[in-house]
Write a protein that holds these residues in place. Sequence first.
Motif, PDB file in Angstrom:
ATOM      1  N   VAL A   6       0.919  -1.211  -0.254  1.00 13.12           N
ATOM      2  CA  VAL A   6      -0.065  -0.070  -0.036  1.00 13.12           C
ATOM      3  C   VAL A   6       1.070   1.488   0.096  1.00 13.12           C
ATOM      4  N   PRO A   7       0.708   2.069  -1.015  1.00 14.83           N
ATOM      5  CA  PRO A   7       1.861   3.406  -1.147  1.00 14.83           C
ATOM      6  C   PRO A   7       1.489   4.310  -0.200  1.00 14.83           C
ATOM      7  N   ILE A   8       1.133   4.254   0.981  1.00 16.12           N
ATOM      8  CA  ILE A   8       0.463   5.255   1.776  1.00 16.12           C
ATOM      9  C   ILE A   8       1.265   6.263   2.110  1.00 16.12           C
ATOM     10  N   LEU A   9       2.808   6.251   2.119  1.00 14.35           N
ATOM     11  CA  LEU A   9       3.335   7.560   2.250  1.00 14.35           C
ATOM     12  C   LEU A   9       3.316   8.289   1.231  1.00 14.35           C
ATOM     13  N   LYS A  10       3.402   7.843  -0.063  1.00 12.64           N
ATOM     14  CA  LYS A  10       3.343   8.657  -1.237  1.00 12.64           C
ATOM     15  C   LYS A  10       1.767   9.320  -1.406  1.00 12.64           C
ATOM     16  N   LEU A  11       0.844   8.724  -0.893  1.00  7.14           N
ATOM     17  CA  LEU A  11      -0.306   8.987  -0.923  1.00  7.14           C
ATOM     18  C   LEU A  11      -0.588  10.276   0.086  1.00  7.14           C
ATOM     19  N   ILE A  12      -0.147  10.150   1.208  1.00  4.50           N
ATOM     20  CA  ILE A  12      -0.037  11.141   2.157  1.00  4.50           C
ATOM     21  C   ILE A  12       0.716  12.350   1.688  1.00  4.50           C
ATOM     22  N   ASP A  13       1.909  12.061   1.010  1.00  5.32           N
ATOM     23  CA  ASP A  13       2.643  13.272   0.729  1.00  5.32           C
ATOM     24  C   ASP A  13       1.919  13.818  -0.402  1.00  5.32           C
ATOM     25  N   GLU A  14       1.249  13.239  -1.231  1.00  3.33           N
ATOM     26  CA  GLU A  14       0.500  14.078  -2.232  1.00  3.33           C
ATOM     27  C   GLU A  14      -0.749  14.902  -1.899  1.00  3.33           C
ATOM     28  N   THR A  15      -1.123  14.341  -0.591  1.00  2.00           N
ATOM     29  CA  THR A  15      -2.225  15.040  -0.054  1.00  2.00           C
ATOM     30  C   THR A  15      -2.005  16.338   0.590  1.00  2.00           C
ATOM     31  N   LEU A  16      -0.849  16.460   0.922  1.00  2.00           N
ATOM     32  CA  LEU A  16      -0.394  17.607   2.051  1.00  2.00           C
ATOM     33  C   LEU A  16      -0.345  18.742   1.373  1.00  2.00           C
ATOM     34  N   PRO A  17       0.033  19.076  -0.097  1.00  2.00           N
ATOM     35  CA  PRO A  17       0.127  20.233  -0.471  1.00  2.00           C
ATOM     36  C   PRO A  17      -1.163  21.045  -0.460  1.00  2.00           C
ATOM     37  N   PHE A  18      -2.171  20.190  -0.478  1.00  2.00           N
ATOM     38  CA  PHE A  18      -3.531  21.060  -0.474  1.00  2.00           C
ATOM     39  C   PHE A  18      -4.352  20.488   0.602  1.00  2.00           C
ATOM     40  N   ASP A  19      -3.990  19.770   1.566  1.00  5.06           N
ATOM     41  CA  ASP A  19      -4.854  19.616   2.548  1.00  5.06           C
ATOM     42  C   ASP A  19      -3.870  19.410   3.876  1.00  5.06           C
ATOM     43  N   HIS A  20      -4.807  19.263   5.080  1.00  7.72           N
ATOM     44  CA  HIS A  20      -4.288  19.225   6.430  1.00  7.72           C
ATOM     45  C   HIS A  20      -4.606  18.018   7.045  1.00  7.72           C
ATOM     46  N   VAL A  21      -3.388  16.922   7.543  1.00  2.00           N
ATOM     47  CA  VAL A  21      -4.114  15.778   8.261  1.00  2.00           C
ATOM     48  C   VAL A  21      -4.181  16.127   9.539  1.00  2.00           C
ATOM     49  N   ASN A  22      -5.451  15.536  10.302  1.00  2.23           N
ATOM     50  CA  ASN A  22      -5.929  15.630  11.553  1.00  2.23           C
ATOM     51  C   ASN A  22      -5.534  14.532  12.229  1.00  2.23           C
ATOM     52  N   LYS A  23      -5.813  13.449  11.770  1.00  2.73           N
ATOM     53  CA  LYS A  23      -5.541  12.203  12.368  1.00  2.73           C
ATOM     54  C   LYS A  23      -5.219  11.118  11.428  1.00  2.73           C
ATOM     55  N   VAL A  24      -4.327  10.079  11.912  1.00  3.68           N
ATOM     56  CA  VAL A  24      -4.161   8.692  11.195  1.00  3.68           C
ATOM     57  C   VAL A  24      -4.617   7.699  12.011  1.00  3.68           C
ATOM     58  N   ARG A  25      -5.148   6.406  11.561  1.00  6.22           N
ATOM     59  CA  ARG A  25      -5.477   5.774  12.555  1.00  6.22           C
ATOM     60  C   ARG A  25      -5.318   4.311  11.729  1.00  6.22           C
ATOM     61  N   GLY A  26      -4.864   2.968  12.199  1.00  4.70           N
ATOM     62  CA  GLY A  26      -4.839   1.890  11.344  1.00  4.70           C
ATOM     63  C   GLY A  26      -4.655   0.657  12.187  1.00  4.70           C
ATOM     64  N   ILE A  27      -4.570  -0.400  11.115  1.00  3.34           N
ATOM     65  CA  ILE A  27      -4.022  -1.642  11.548  1.00  3.34           C
ATOM     66  C   ILE A  27      -2.642  -2.054  10.789  1.00  3.34           C
ATOM     67  N   LEU A  28      -1.529  -1.831  11.503  1.00  2.00           N
ATOM     68  CA  LEU A  28      -0.432  -1.831  10.675  1.00  2.00           C
ATOM     69  C   LEU A  28       0.457  -3.040  10.719  1.00  2.00           C
ATOM     70  N   ASN A  29      -0.051  -3.995  11.465  1.00  2.00           N
ATOM     71  CA  ASN A  29       0.605  -5.011  11.719  1.00  2.00           C
ATOM     72  C   ASN A  29       0.036  -6.263  11.296  1.00  2.00           C
ATOM     73  N   GLY A  30       0.302  -6.987  10.126  1.00  2.00           N
ATOM     74  CA  GLY A  30      -0.420  -8.000   9.678  1.00  2.00           C
ATOM     75  C   GLY A  30      -0.561  -9.503  10.504  1.00  2.00           C
ATOM     76  N   SER A  31       0.608  -9.708  11.139  1.00  2.00           N
ATOM     77  CA  SER A  31       0.857 -10.831  11.857  1.00  2.00           C
ATOM     78  C   SER A  31      -0.217 -10.806  13.167  1.00  2.00           C
ATOM     79  N   THR A  32      -0.343  -9.543  13.842  1.00  2.00           N
ATOM     80  CA  THR A  32      -1.232  -9.444  15.094  1.00  2.00           C
ATOM     81  C   THR A  32      -2.709  -9.592  14.466  1.00  2.00           C
ATOM     82  N   ASN A  33      -2.829  -8.835  13.413  1.00  2.00           N
ATOM     83  CA  ASN A  33      -4.362  -9.040  12.924  1.00  2.00           C
ATOM     84  C   ASN A  33      -4.568 -10.405  12.532  1.00  2.00           C
ATOM     85  N   PHE A  34      -3.781 -11.032  11.963  1.00  2.70           N
ATOM     86  CA  PHE A  34      -4.087 -12.443  11.475  1.00  2.70           C
ATOM     87  C   PHE A  34      -4.231 -13.310  12.843  1.00  2.70           C
ATOM     88  N   ILE A  35      -3.284 -12.977  14.136  1.00  3.50           N
ATOM     89  CA  ILE A  35      -3.895 -13.808  15.216  1.00  3.50           C
ATOM     90  C   ILE A  35      -5.261 -13.164  15.721  1.00  3.50           C
TER      91      ILE A  35
END
Length: 342
Positions: free
Chosen positions: A136-165
């Motif tokens: 998931v090219p999330i860093l690029k997506l965030i970078d490209e959003t920034l010139p015209f917007d402002h991030v207030n919050k990020v939230r996610g499931i970032l670890n596949g192993s624990t989500n699998f368990i």
Amino acid sequence: MKTLNIALFGCGTVGSGVYSLLSEVAQKITWRTGATFRVAKVCVCDLQKERPVQIPPELLTTDGTALLDDPAINVVVEVIGGEAQALGIITRALVNGKQVVTANKLVVAKYLPLLRRLEELHGGRLLYGASVCGSVPILKLIDETLPFDHVNKVRGILNGSTNFILSRLADGVSRTDALAIAEREGFLEADPTADISGADAAQKLSILIYHAFGVHLSPDAIPTTGIEYITERDLEHAHAGGSTIKLVAEAWREHGIVKASVAPRLLPLGDPLAAVRDEVNIVEVTCEGVGVQHFTGRGAGSIPTANAVVTDLLDIVKDRRYRPHQPTAPPPIHALLNRVAA
Ligand SMILES: NC(=O)c1ccc[n+]([C@@H]2O[C@H](COP(=O)([O-])OP(=O)(O)OC[C@H]3O[C@@H](n4cnc5c(N)ncnc54)[C@H](OP(=O)(O)O)[C@@H]3O)[C@@H](O)[C@H]2O)c1
């Protein structure tokens, strides 16, 4: 850059995926970009080891230093993992002005300000798309959003192993069996501590925070709780109440200060994060202008991670760099080096 002479450091799960993907797509890349990607050498620990890919013996070496100082090598791919040796490879390559691609979230999360400074001082480049959420090219997506917007919050499931368990526990499988299945399916490392304790998610969150908020929050400074004590009974109780349990990594602004945490959370079943099962990752980005967006996909494994590495190699040809917020005043280089020594 028309010819990428690549030194591949590491040929384990990710490195072998990178080697085989590059062998497969080399001609297509040349046809599309006019550039030639050539793996010039593969640096490993054990020259005799059996590998899932066939590598001509003359490409294999254990002499990494020679590669880092070889002017003919213009690209270094670091996929050895760990901290000290990987940091040494990345910094030496950057000081020598090389283009560097890494999947190493631990090193990137801890030393990003220093690495970016070395990039600027010596004219190299560091790309690390594979370090957060694999394909998931999330860093690029965030970078490209920034010139015209402002991030207030990020939230996610970032670890596949624990989500699998957690998904297996939600299916009623016992904790012991869930861990055994995760190991059998290749979702757990030999030492699963970083996954289970939440440390891996904290490292990825630290990198996301740097891109979303322009602040370096070291993973050690992120309050982190893992899934060590979650059992199938907890999931059963959660489901009875219309919820589930997920290991949630989140960061938000509070009175101008960035706050973050990694912890198991009770989520209503209707929450978009609750529906994400198995080894899949999701990142929810809330921006002032565009509102809430979700990005999801496979966050680990040989081919998804190799894909992210090869995408970064393509970005070198396109002369693409990350453009996160510039932290207000970059600390002087001696202060950054002192942090490594400490
Ligand atoms: N696995 C994933 O799904 C995944 C996903 C995203 C990010 N990552 C990151 O990618 C990196 C690599 O992970 P991996 O799973 O591929 O690791 P791995 O399977 O353990 O492979 C490590 C490789 O590095 C080589 N190596 C170790 N120390 C070395 C040194 N000092 N010099 C040269 N080679 C050295 C090993 O050589 P030998 O083979 O000779 O022992 C091995 O080939 C890590 O930073 C990890 O966090 C992994």
